[in-house]
Motif scaffolding. Structure first.
Motif, PDB file in Angstrom:
ATOM      1  N   ASN A 119      45.336  40.752  47.558  1.00 40.66           N
ATOM      2  CA  ASN A 119      44.766  42.015  46.943  1.00 40.66           C
ATOM      3  C   ASN A 119      45.298  41.928  45.412  1.00 40.66           C
ATOM      4  O   ASN A 119      45.626  42.874  45.055  1.00 40.66           O
ATOM      5  CB  ASN A 119      45.569  43.035  47.501  1.00 40.66           C
ATOM      6  CG  ASN A 119      45.117  43.581  49.092  1.00 40.66           C
ATOM      7  OD1 ASN A 119      43.936  43.050  49.401  1.00 40.66           O
ATOM      8  ND2 ASN A 119      46.008  43.899  49.846  1.00 40.66           N
ATOM      9  N   ARG A 120      45.257  40.895  44.862  1.00 39.40           N
ATOM     10  CA  ARG A 120      45.170  40.697  43.471  1.00 39.40           C
ATOM     11  C   ARG A 120      44.369  41.751  42.444  1.00 39.40           C
ATOM     12  O   ARG A 120      45.011  42.106  41.453  1.00 39.40           O
ATOM     13  CB  ARG A 120      45.239  39.168  43.071  1.00 39.40           C
ATOM     14  CG  ARG A 120      43.670  38.693  43.143  1.00 39.40           C
ATOM     15  CD  ARG A 120      43.703  37.069  42.975  1.00 39.40           C
ATOM     16  NE  ARG A 120      42.728  36.389  43.820  1.00 39.40           N
ATOM     17  CZ  ARG A 120      41.449  36.426  43.550  1.00 39.40           C
ATOM     18  NH1 ARG A 120      40.977  36.865  42.462  1.00 39.40           N
ATOM     19  NH2 ARG A 120      40.570  35.858  44.242  1.00 39.40           N
ATOM     20  N   PHE A 173      47.724  48.752  38.636  1.00 40.47           N
ATOM     21  CA  PHE A 173      48.898  48.766  37.255  1.00 40.47           C
ATOM     22  C   PHE A 173      48.101  49.296  36.207  1.00 40.47           C
ATOM     23  O   PHE A 173      48.797  49.950  35.226  1.00 40.47           O
ATOM     24  CB  PHE A 173      49.357  47.475  37.033  1.00 40.47           C
ATOM     25  CG  PHE A 173      50.380  47.098  36.297  1.00 40.47           C
ATOM     26  CD1 PHE A 173      51.863  47.528  36.444  1.00 40.47           C
ATOM     27  CD2 PHE A 173      50.237  46.985  34.717  1.00 40.47           C
ATOM     28  CE1 PHE A 173      52.940  47.545  35.668  1.00 40.47           C
ATOM     29  CE2 PHE A 173      51.110  46.741  34.108  1.00 40.47           C
ATOM     30  CZ  PHE A 173      52.383  47.043  34.300  1.00 40.47           C
ATOM     31  N   ILE A 174      46.880  48.626  35.798  1.00 44.00           N
ATOM     32  CA  ILE A 174      46.396  49.110  34.524  1.00 44.00           C
ATOM     33  C   ILE A 174      45.905  50.536  34.552  1.00 44.00           C
ATOM     34  O   ILE A 174      46.183  51.320  33.698  1.00 44.00           O
ATOM     35  CB  ILE A 174      44.989  48.126  34.277  1.00 44.00           C
ATOM     36  CG1 ILE A 174      45.420  46.824  34.054  1.00 44.00           C
ATOM     37  CG2 ILE A 174      43.979  48.935  33.106  1.00 44.00           C
ATOM     38  CD1 ILE A 174      44.155  46.018  34.083  1.00 44.00           C
ATOM     39  N   LYS A 233      53.599  40.690  39.711  1.00 46.79           N
ATOM     40  CA  LYS A 233      53.752  39.146  39.226  1.00 46.79           C
ATOM     41  C   LYS A 233      52.555  38.631  38.740  1.00 46.79           C
ATOM     42  O   LYS A 233      52.195  37.918  37.663  1.00 46.79           O
ATOM     43  CB  LYS A 233      54.491  38.464  40.255  1.00 46.79           C
ATOM     44  CG  LYS A 233      54.902  36.869  39.824  1.00 46.79           C
ATOM     45  CD  LYS A 233      55.677  36.178  40.614  1.00 46.79           C
ATOM     46  CE  LYS A 233      56.727  36.546  41.149  1.00 46.79           C
ATOM     47  NZ  LYS A 233      57.393  35.645  42.186  1.00 46.79           N
ATOM     48  N   ILE A 234      51.363  39.102  39.710  1.00 50.58           N
ATOM     49  CA  ILE A 234      49.974  38.556  39.356  1.00 50.58           C
ATOM     50  C   ILE A 234      49.742  39.063  38.062  1.00 50.58           C
ATOM     51  O   ILE A 234      48.826  38.465  37.339  1.00 50.58           O
ATOM     52  CB  ILE A 234      49.117  38.975  40.223  1.00 50.58           C
ATOM     53  CG1 ILE A 234      47.685  38.260  40.317  1.00 50.58           C
ATOM     54  CG2 ILE A 234      48.760  40.422  40.710  1.00 50.58           C
ATOM     55  CD1 ILE A 234      47.883  36.657  40.290  1.00 50.58           C
ATOM     56  N   LYS A 235      49.938  40.320  37.682  1.00 46.72           N
ATOM     57  CA  LYS A 235      49.601  40.989  36.310  1.00 46.72           C
ATOM     58  C   LYS A 235      50.258  40.417  35.330  1.00 46.72           C
ATOM     59  O   LYS A 235      49.816  40.029  34.129  1.00 46.72           O
ATOM     60  CB  LYS A 235      49.873  42.508  36.274  1.00 46.72           C
ATOM     61  CG  LYS A 235      49.654  43.099  35.067  1.00 46.72           C
ATOM     62  CD  LYS A 235      48.152  43.084  34.814  1.00 46.72           C
ATOM     63  CE  LYS A 235      47.594  44.031  33.746  1.00 46.72           C
ATOM     64  NZ  LYS A 235      48.218  43.687  32.177  1.00 46.72           N
ATOM     65  N   ILE A 236      51.400  39.806  35.184  1.00 45.86           N
ATOM     66  CA  ILE A 236      52.204  39.053  34.185  1.00 45.86           C
ATOM     67  C   ILE A 236      51.491  37.799  34.249  1.00 45.86           C
ATOM     68  O   ILE A 236      51.385  37.229  32.952  1.00 45.86           O
ATOM     69  CB  ILE A 236      53.601  38.817  34.679  1.00 45.86           C
ATOM     70  CG1 ILE A 236      54.377  40.166  34.916  1.00 45.86           C
ATOM     71  CG2 ILE A 236      54.399  38.030  33.809  1.00 45.86           C
ATOM     72  CD1 ILE A 236      55.892  40.082  35.477  1.00 45.86           C
ATOM     73  N   ILE A 237      51.157  37.030  35.209  1.00 45.67           N
ATOM     74  CA  ILE A 237      50.423  35.839  35.022  1.00 45.67           C
ATOM     75  C   ILE A 237      48.993  35.886  34.232  1.00 45.67           C
ATOM     76  O   ILE A 237      48.714  35.165  33.552  1.00 45.67           O
ATOM     77  CB  ILE A 237      50.048  35.426  36.523  1.00 45.67           C
ATOM     78  CG1 ILE A 237      51.703  34.901  37.120  1.00 45.67           C
ATOM     79  CG2 ILE A 237      49.429  33.847  36.248  1.00 45.67           C
ATOM     80  CD1 ILE A 237      52.407  33.632  36.108  1.00 45.67           C
ATOM     81  N   VAL A 263      44.944  35.051  28.969  1.00 46.83           N
ATOM     82  CA  VAL A 263      44.103  36.248  28.536  1.00 46.83           C
ATOM     83  C   VAL A 263      42.599  36.108  28.856  1.00 46.83           C
ATOM     84  O   VAL A 263      41.962  37.226  28.969  1.00 46.83           O
ATOM     85  CB  VAL A 263      44.329  36.885  26.999  1.00 46.83           C
ATOM     86  CG1 VAL A 263      45.731  37.219  26.924  1.00 46.83           C
ATOM     87  CG2 VAL A 263      43.974  35.571  26.278  1.00 46.83           C
ATOM     88  N   SER A 264      42.172  34.996  28.970  1.00 45.76           N
ATOM     89  CA  SER A 264      40.775  34.940  29.101  1.00 45.76           C
ATOM     90  C   SER A 264      40.299  34.532  30.447  1.00 45.76           C
ATOM     91  O   SER A 264      39.155  34.064  30.529  1.00 45.76           O
ATOM     92  CB  SER A 264      40.333  33.655  28.032  1.00 45.76           C
ATOM     93  OG  SER A 264      41.020  32.404  28.417  1.00 45.76           O
TER      94      SER A 264
END
Length: 614
Positions: A272-273, A280-281, A310-314, A319-320
């Motif tokens: 569920n990434r 979160f956004i 953690k997936i948001k940090i990664i 960024v691209s």
């Protein structure tokens, strides 16, 4: 790269009795040994690996073996002659002992100083660090040798610091030579058309992402290249020819693989990434992550910050790269990275479901809305309109798609795209389910089987879009659908049982596949206590109507069906049924004699009785 090593190595090699050792460090997999041997040349070193050595004697023996390889072979020969005696001039002597003495006398020769001794794999030595360093120090202080020790960064850091000034005069760090390593890893690709094609398309992308990752291990780079080749090999030609599609797929896959192999991502992080990142956004935009409460003096008070997934940090690190992309499903991404399995059918289906290959008119509305962040407004508005029509007119009847429909209704309420509350949507979804059930359109499910949508919370490679705000509503909807499917199954159970009896009569092998295993996979009714309720006499009559040489097919399928305690769990409703069946078979066998009795007794083997009666 690593030019900083050349001068200090050159200066050290030119010293006759330096009185200290060099310590070569670097991250795991960075290529320390390869780099050092290339700079010094294998002809100028005595190489000793400490890997697995368990005593100081082992260390000294391995140094001797490196310096005197021919004498080492002779020692091995003497070992083979241990215990062999010969007689000469009236005397008996052991051949092995004689040879050993001859070789042993030559062991006392001076330690060679013509080459540098390299001790590799310090962190993998089984001896305590102080004793290992003490053994190494003998070659420096007592024999005046030049010594280089190779060790991973941070290994036994505190102990090494204590010994550093005494033993190591200089510490040099090996940095990853990415370009050189990549060329080395792919030099054989020119011999394979597909590999060469892949390399031309993706070499720059792989290297760029590797630099961004800050991963130091070149082994991870090598493994990731191989993983990419496997992924590339399962794709269709139309995929490979779509440049934008390939960039999206491989940038996501490469970055995820680097991070997973480096220990920064686990399986759960990739599940569920899309939802994790978008949720979160959204909360951040609503000031739910960093909110303020006001005191009496109207002074802002900072609340605790919510943990960033953690997936948001990664994702922020790259960024691209679109980590929200559904170009490959969460399950396929996990399976490829962590299990090395590349499901060609599933992966290609996911890619074919993207906008790269499907006209929006042929894409399900729920898929378009699911990817709202990557769809133009007109297409999105049409999909929302279509989804509402499907909901109102009960057009979706496949359970997995139905749950996507329901969860996207909740999601649109969450994002204020529609005005209905969660409670109102829950009520409408339950009515949707009830309407389908009353019309006989609900898919039946197996009795007492854990509802797999609850466990996996996904369908068609997409996780159900669930937020904490309506998680309880979601659970109640899934429970309601699960109950409706169970009732639908019960309604249709008599018809199914009649079909099973008919199958048993006319196609006994098909019956075995239905209740047991079918080509290595659980059969259609493997987890279903569907046999319970079938009259015993009717079952046995259908069973024994087959030729005698096929009777054991049913016995074997029942043994597979009930092993591993399944009569105490998902098939508990069949326990009394199988007991009655075995008892009836026993009664039938008692009515026969000789071969006929034996054939009937074989149908109820001890293992099957053990499963039933315990």
């Amino acid at each position: 790269m690593n030019e900083h090593l050349k001068e200090p190595l050159h200066n050290y090699m030119n010293q006759d009795d330096p009185g200290y050792a060099l310590l070569i460090t670097g991250e795991w997999g960075v290529g320390k040994t390869h780099t050092l041997l290339n700079l010094l040349s294998k002809d100028n070193v005595y190489y000793v690996s400490l890997y697995g050595l368990s005593s100081e004697v082992d260390i000294h023996n391995n140094v001797f073996n490196a310096m005197y390889p021919l004498k080492n072979k002779l020692q091995l020969i003497t070992d083979k002659f241990k215990g062999l005696d010969i007689s000469a001039f009236g005397l008996r002597m052991g051949v092995g002992n004689v040879l050993s003495e001859m070789v042993g006398s030559s062991f006392k020769e001076d330690i060679k100083k013509d080459k540098v001794i390299i001790f590799d794999d310090l962190e993998r030595c089984q001896i305590c660090l102080n004793k290992t360093l003490g053994a190494i120090n003998k070659y420096i202080e007592h024999y005046g040798c030049r010594v280089i020790v190779i060790c991973n960064d941070n290994h036994s850091k505190n102990e090494l610091l204590v010994s550093k000034e005494k033993l190591f005069g200089l510490t040099l760090k090996v940095l990853p030579n990415i370009e050189e390593a990549y060329v080395h890893f792919t030099k054989h690709f020119t011999k394979n058309k597909i590999h060469n094609e892949f390399n031309k398309k993706f070499s720059k992308l792989i290297l760029d992402i590797f630099r961004t990752s800050n991963v130091q291990s070149l082994r991870i780079l090598k493994h990731t290249i191989n993983d990419c080749l496997q992924l590339y090999s399962v794709l269709e030609e139309k995929h490979k020819n779509n440049q934008n599609c390939m960039r999206e797929l491989f940038s996501l896959f490469i970055a995820s693989t680097f991070e997973a192999r480096n220990g920064n991502l686990i399986k759960d992080d990739l599940i569920n990434r899309t939802e994790k990142i978008n949720d979160f956004i959204f909360k951040k935009n609503k000031n739910e992550i960093l909110s303020y409460t006001h005191n009496d003096d109207d002074t802002p008070k900072k609340e605790n910050k919510e943990t960033t997934p953690k997936i948001k940090i990664i994702s922020d690190k790259y960024v691209s790269i679109p980590f929200q992309s559904k170009i490959i499903s969460d399950d396929d991404l996990n399976d490829a990275i962590f299990n090395g399995n590349f499901n060609k059918t599933s992966i290609c289906n996911s890619i074919n479901s993207t906008s790269y290959f499907l006209d929006s008119r042929n894409v399900p509305n729920w898929v378009i809305i699911y990817s709202f962040y990557n769809v133009d407004n007109e297409t999105l508005d049409n999909a929302i309109k279509g989804l509402k029509d499907e909901f109102t007119n009960r057009k979706v009847i496949i359970s997995g798609e139905m749950l996507h429909l329901f969860h996207l209704m909740f999601m649109m309420s969450y994002f204020k795209e529609i005005s209905e509350t969660y409670e109102e949507i829950e009520s409408q979804c339950k009515k949707y389910i009830d309407d389908l059930y009353s019309e006989g359109k609900i898919e039946p499910t197996e009795i007492n089987r854990t509802f797999h949508f609850r466990k996996n919370r996904s369908y068609g490679g997409y996780g159900f879009w669930t937020q904490d705000d309506y998680k309880d509503n979601s659970e109640r909807i899934i429970s309601h659908l699960s109950e409706a499917r169970r009732k639908s199954f019960i309604d249709k159970q008599p018809v199914i049982q009649e079909n099973i009896i008919d199958t048993l009569k006319h196609d006994i092998r098909k019956f075995a596949k239905l209740v047991g295993y079918d080509d290595g996979q659980p059969g259609e009714y493997f987890n279903t206590p569907i046999l319970s309720g079938i009259p015993i006499q009717k079952f046995i009559e259908a069973w024994l109507s087959n030729s005698k040489n096929q009777w054991m097919t049913v016995t074997h399928s029942l043994q597979i069906r009930y092993e591993d305690g399944r009569l105490e769990e998902e098939l508990s409703d069949e326990k009394e049924w199988i007991k009655s069946l075995l008892q009836e078979l026993e009664q039938l066998s008692l009515q026969e004699t000789g071969f006929r009795r034996h054939c009937l007794e074989m149908l109820a083997p001890p293992e099957l009785k053990e499963y039933a009666f315990g």
